[in-house]
Enzyme design. Structure first.
Site, PDB file in Angstrom:
ATOM      1  CB  ALA A  76     -13.205   1.734 -11.882  1.00  0.00           C
ATOM      2  CE  LYS A  77     -13.608  -2.043  -4.489  1.00  0.00           C
ATOM      3  NZ  LYS A  77     -14.285  -2.860  -5.608  1.00  0.00           N
ATOM      4  NE  ARG A  78      -9.511   3.558 -12.521  1.00  0.00           N
ATOM      5  CZ  ARG A  78      -9.213   2.128 -12.628  1.00  0.00           C
ATOM      6  NH1 ARG A  78      -9.016   1.407 -11.398  1.00  0.00           N
ATOM      7  NH2 ARG A  78      -9.094   1.497 -13.994  1.00  0.00           N
TER       8      ARG A  78
END
Length: 275
Positions: free
Chosen positions: A97-99
């Site tokens: 998700a690379k938040r």
């Protein structure tokens, strides 16, 4: 299973089924290649074939969240079911998700992907430290509390990443190295909680000698890295090196048997090459 620490679960999974992490990336070109509609229904079939192929053979599966998000709530519903089925079957799930955010917003992202009662609850999630490593502090705490893991972007394999990631900080090391060092420091308290994402490129420029945690290494196959390259690039940090292949394996679809064969062949090649 979740009463064991993330470190224990990850190490047990790798010992049992190897270190390969396979992506579930239903991007439009692959849906087309598999003769599936570009819709939530197409996603559902794609994900089900991947689950059938990888469960019991591959230790770690990494759904790329964006390809589900593109279909709105129906796409997220497919993702929720897919993550649940994989985890119920004992497969570790890294939500890609690379938040990256700050304060209560970042904590809300952490709740979404790491809380046990969240519909998206995963074993680990990818996060970006480029609002400052310390912006992830509460997320690390939440991961520790729920015995989950994080994979923090350190040195990505895209060409555009290097100008930012290899820039020097005021104390003289590269920005990416400062992320590695911060992760190593935090893991002295909570072993293996903070994993790194380091692309499998020869010029990553990192000193990984003080870092002993998990490294998710994209770039195998489609981006040109070979297993022999991995052994050389990560010669000091092989123990929890998790090579990631998505397109390289998914190109074998849509037959679940062919997908499984592609994954197990690559898994065995990685185990032999990194032994």
């Amino acid at each position: 299973m979740s009463h064991h620490s993330w470190s224990d679960r990850l190490r047990a999974a790798v010992a049992a089924r190897g270190r390969l992490c396979v992506g579930i990336d239903p991007h439009p070109a692959l849906l087309e290649a598999w003769e599936l509609p570009r819709s939530a229904d197409g996603l559902e079939v794609f994900a089900e074939l991947c689950v059938e192929a990888f469960v019991g053979e591959v230790a770690i599966v990494k759904p790329q969240v964006a390809f589900f998000e593109a279909y709105g709530s129906a796409g997220y519903a497919v993702l929720e079911r897919t993550v649940g089925v994989l985890r119920d079957a004992g497969t570790l799930v890294i939500a890609d998700a690379k938040r990256g955010d700050i304060g209560t917003t970042m904590d809300a992202y952490a709740q979404a992907w790491l809380e046990p009662d969240s519909p998206l609850s995963s074993d680990a999630v990818t996060v970006s430290p480029y609002l400052g490593f310390d912006s992830l502090g509460e997320t690390v705490d939440r991961a520790v509390h729920h015995r989950r893991g994080l994979f923090v972007l350190a040195r990505t394999s895209n060409a555009e990443g290097s100008a930012l990631q290899q820039a020097q900080t005021s104390s003289g090391e590269s920005v990416a190295q400062s992320i590695v060092d911060a992760a190593a420091t935090r893991n002295r308290v909570d072993a293996d909680t903070v994993g790194l994402v380091v692309g499998a490129t020869r010029d990553h420029g990192l000193d990984l000698s003080t870092y002993t945690g998990p490294i998710l290494a994209p770039g195998l196959g489609a981006q040109g890295a070979t297993v022999a390259d991995l052994a050389e690039i990560f010669r000091d940090s092989r123990e929890l090196l998790l090579p990631n292949s998505s397109r390289g394996v998914l190109a074998a679809g849509p037959s679940a048997t062919a997908l499984r064969d592609a994954a197990t062949r690559l898994r065995d090649e990685i185990e032999a090459g990194l032994a």
